[in-house]
Design a protein around this motif. Sequence first.
Motif, PDB file in Angstrom:
ATOM      1  N   THR A  68       0.834  -1.197   0.000  1.00 45.06           N
ATOM      2  CA  THR A  68       0.000   0.000   0.000  1.00 45.06           C
ATOM      3  C   THR A  68       0.867   1.245   0.000  1.00 45.06           C
ATOM      4  O   THR A  68       0.624   2.181  -0.759  1.00 45.06           O
ATOM      5  CB  THR A  68      -0.946   0.000   1.218  1.00 45.06           C
ATOM      6  OG1 THR A  68      -1.753  -1.167   1.168  1.00 45.06           O
ATOM      7  CG2 THR A  68      -1.829   1.224   1.229  1.00 45.06           C
ATOM      8  N   LYS A  69       1.913   1.272   0.824  1.00 38.48           N
ATOM      9  CA  LYS A  69       2.820   2.420   0.865  1.00 38.48           C
ATOM     10  C   LYS A  69       3.534   2.583  -0.472  1.00 38.48           C
ATOM     11  O   LYS A  69       3.701   3.689  -0.960  1.00 38.48           O
ATOM     12  CB  LYS A  69       3.842   2.275   1.995  1.00 38.48           C
ATOM     13  CG  LYS A  69       3.304   2.669   3.330  1.00 38.48           C
ATOM     14  CD  LYS A  69       4.421   2.796   4.322  1.00 38.48           C
ATOM     15  CE  LYS A  69       3.976   3.758   5.397  1.00 38.48           C
ATOM     16  NZ  LYS A  69       5.044   4.471   5.992  1.00 38.48           N
ATOM     17  N   ASP A  70       3.960   1.476  -1.064  1.00 35.87           N
ATOM     18  CA  ASP A  70       4.630   1.538  -2.358  1.00 35.87           C
ATOM     19  C   ASP A  70       3.694   2.097  -3.426  1.00 35.87           C
ATOM     20  O   ASP A  70       4.098   2.909  -4.251  1.00 35.87           O
ATOM     21  CB  ASP A  70       5.133   0.159  -2.788  1.00 35.87           C
ATOM     22  CG  ASP A  70       6.324  -0.318  -1.959  1.00 35.87           C
ATOM     23  OD1 ASP A  70       6.951   0.523  -1.278  1.00 35.87           O
ATOM     24  OD2 ASP A  70       6.607  -1.524  -1.993  1.00 35.87           O
ATOM     25  N   LYS A  71       2.441   1.670  -3.411  1.00 35.89           N
ATOM     26  CA  LYS A  71       1.468   2.187  -4.383  1.00 35.89           C
ATOM     27  C   LYS A  71       1.227   3.674  -4.171  1.00 35.89           C
ATOM     28  O   LYS A  71       1.133   4.432  -5.129  1.00 35.89           O
ATOM     29  CB  LYS A  71       0.150   1.410  -4.285  1.00 35.89           C
ATOM     30  CG  LYS A  71       0.220   0.030  -4.877  1.00 35.89           C
ATOM     31  CD  LYS A  71      -1.116  -0.674  -4.762  1.00 35.89           C
ATOM     32  CE  LYS A  71      -1.007  -2.093  -5.276  1.00 35.89           C
ATOM     33  NZ  LYS A  71      -2.269  -2.812  -5.124  1.00 35.89           N
ATOM     34  N   ASP A  72       1.105   4.096  -2.906  1.00 35.68           N
ATOM     35  CA  ASP A  72       0.921   5.518  -2.615  1.00 35.68           C
ATOM     36  C   ASP A  72       2.110   6.326  -3.116  1.00 35.68           C
ATOM     37  O   ASP A  72       1.956   7.391  -3.699  1.00 35.68           O
ATOM     38  CB  ASP A  72       0.757   5.754  -1.108  1.00 35.68           C
ATOM     39  CG  ASP A  72      -0.609   5.361  -0.595  1.00 35.68           C
ATOM     40  OD1 ASP A  72      -1.508   5.093  -1.423  1.00 35.68           O
ATOM     41  OD2 ASP A  72      -0.782   5.324   0.630  1.00 35.68           O
ATOM     42  N   PHE A  73       3.310   5.795  -2.903  1.00 34.57           N
ATOM     43  CA  PHE A  73       4.513   6.490  -3.332  1.00 34.57           C
ATOM     44  C   PHE A  73       4.540   6.630  -4.852  1.00 34.57           C
ATOM     45  O   PHE A  73       4.811   7.704  -5.390  1.00 34.57           O
ATOM     46  CB  PHE A  73       5.752   5.739  -2.837  1.00 34.57           C
ATOM     47  CG  PHE A  73       7.033   6.373  -3.278  1.00 34.57           C
ATOM     48  CD1 PHE A  73       7.477   7.536  -2.677  1.00 34.57           C
ATOM     49  CD2 PHE A  73       7.784   5.813  -4.294  1.00 34.57           C
ATOM     50  CE1 PHE A  73       8.662   8.138  -3.080  1.00 34.57           C
ATOM     51  CE2 PHE A  73       8.971   6.405  -4.698  1.00 34.57           C
ATOM     52  CZ  PHE A  73       9.403   7.566  -4.097  1.00 34.57           C
ATOM     53  N   LYS A  74       4.236   5.556  -5.562  1.00 34.47           N
ATOM     54  CA  LYS A  74       4.229   5.588  -7.027  1.00 34.47           C
ATOM     55  C   LYS A  74       3.144   6.527  -7.545  1.00 34.47           C
ATOM     56  O   LYS A  74       3.363   7.280  -8.489  1.00 34.47           O
ATOM     57  CB  LYS A  74       4.047   4.187  -7.590  1.00 34.47           C
ATOM     58  CG  LYS A  74       5.262   3.313  -7.377  1.00 34.47           C
ATOM     59  CD  LYS A  74       5.015   1.897  -7.837  1.00 34.47           C
ATOM     60  CE  LYS A  74       6.214   1.027  -7.474  1.00 34.47           C
ATOM     61  NZ  LYS A  74       5.965  -0.379  -7.755  1.00 34.47           N
ATOM     62  N   LEU A  75       1.972   6.488  -6.920  1.00 31.88           N
ATOM     63  CA  LEU A  75       0.899   7.393  -7.307  1.00 31.88           C
ATOM     64  C   LEU A  75       1.321   8.840  -7.079  1.00 31.88           C
ATOM     65  O   LEU A  75       1.052   9.714  -7.902  1.00 31.88           O
ATOM     66  CB  LEU A  75      -0.379   7.082  -6.521  1.00 31.88           C
ATOM     67  CG  LEU A  75      -1.566   8.009  -6.781  1.00 31.88           C
ATOM     68  CD1 LEU A  75      -1.983   7.959  -8.244  1.00 31.88           C
ATOM     69  CD2 LEU A  75      -2.731   7.635  -5.884  1.00 31.88           C
ATOM     70  N   GLY A  76       2.009   9.094  -5.988  1.00 31.32           N
ATOM     71  CA  GLY A  76       2.497  10.435  -5.699  1.00 31.32           C
ATOM     72  C   GLY A  76       3.425  10.944  -6.784  1.00 31.32           C
ATOM     73  O   GLY A  76       3.340  12.105  -7.209  1.00 31.32           O
ATOM     74  N   GLU A  77       4.321  10.091  -7.247  1.00 34.65           N
ATOM     75  CA  GLU A  77       5.245  10.468  -8.318  1.00 34.65           C
ATOM     76  C   GLU A  77       4.477  10.842  -9.589  1.00 34.65           C
ATOM     77  O   GLU A  77       4.770  11.838 -10.246  1.00 34.65           O
ATOM     78  CB  GLU A  77       6.192   9.303  -8.625  1.00 34.65           C
ATOM     79  CG  GLU A  77       7.185   9.026  -7.535  1.00 34.65           C
ATOM     80  CD  GLU A  77       8.336  10.006  -7.560  1.00 34.65           C
ATOM     81  OE1 GLU A  77       8.830  10.322  -8.637  1.00 34.65           O
ATOM     82  OE2 GLU A  77       8.708  10.461  -6.467  1.00 34.65           O
ATOM     83  N   ILE A  78       3.482  10.039  -9.927  1.00 35.50           N
ATOM     84  CA  ILE A  78       2.679  10.288 -11.126  1.00 35.50           C
ATOM     85  C   ILE A  78       1.891  11.579 -10.980  1.00 35.50           C
ATOM     86  O   ILE A  78       1.838  12.399 -11.909  1.00 35.50           O
ATOM     87  CB  ILE A  78       1.748   9.091 -11.408  1.00 35.50           C
ATOM     88  CG1 ILE A  78       2.581   7.866 -11.791  1.00 35.50           C
ATOM     89  CG2 ILE A  78       0.734   9.423 -12.490  1.00 35.50           C
ATOM     90  CD1 ILE A  78       1.818   6.563 -11.786  1.00 35.50           C
ATOM     91  N   LEU A  79       1.270  11.775  -9.827  1.00 38.48           N
ATOM     92  CA  LEU A  79       0.483  12.985  -9.591  1.00 38.48           C
ATOM     93  C   LEU A  79       1.346  14.238  -9.715  1.00 38.48           C
ATOM     94  O   LEU A  79       0.914  15.239 -10.299  1.00 38.48           O
ATOM     95  CB  LEU A  79      -0.174  12.950  -8.206  1.00 38.48           C
ATOM     96  CG  LEU A  79      -1.352  12.010  -8.044  1.00 38.48           C
ATOM     97  CD1 LEU A  79      -1.788  11.973  -6.583  1.00 38.48           C
ATOM     98  CD2 LEU A  79      -2.508  12.425  -8.924  1.00 38.48           C
ATOM     99  N   TYR A  80       2.556  14.186  -9.171  1.00 40.05           N
ATOM    100  CA  TYR A  80       3.420  15.362  -9.223  1.00 40.05           C
ATOM    101  C   TYR A  80       3.784  15.707 -10.660  1.00 40.05           C
ATOM    102  O   TYR A  80       3.739  16.869 -11.064  1.00 40.05           O
ATOM    103  CB  TYR A  80       4.676  15.154  -8.370  1.00 40.05           C
ATOM    104  CG  TYR A  80       5.461  16.429  -8.199  1.00 40.05           C
ATOM    105  CD1 TYR A  80       4.950  17.461  -7.407  1.00 40.05           C
ATOM    106  CD2 TYR A  80       6.673  16.625  -8.829  1.00 40.05           C
ATOM    107  CE1 TYR A  80       5.638  18.649  -7.250  1.00 40.05           C
ATOM    108  CE2 TYR A  80       7.382  17.810  -8.669  1.00 40.05           C
ATOM    109  CZ  TYR A  80       6.855  18.817  -7.888  1.00 40.05           C
ATOM    110  OH  TYR A  80       7.540  19.988  -7.741  1.00 40.05           O
TER     111      TYR A  80
END
Length: 82
Positions: free
Chosen positions: A8-20
């Motif tokens: 879950t943390k890894d997915k949040d981190f990857k999503l954060g990169e994409i969002l930025y």
Amino acid sequence: MSSYAKRTKDKDFKLGEILYRCCLSHFLLGNFNESKKLLERLLVINKKHYGSNHLSVGAVMHTLGRVYNALGDIEKSRKHLE
């Protein structure tokens, strides 16, 4: 940490990169409202992932301040840039 929590943390981190990256693209294209929406979502993810005092949270706050400035909301811009 359980494997589910780590995923879950890894997915949040990857999503954060994409969002930025998406928010920066929208900002450069002049789509400030869309950039703001993405940054607000990213801010929640970064605070959850890193904690409120992390550099990544500060970077999102700074970018949000620039977006609010571009939208003409000087008070919100000042709040995010301080």
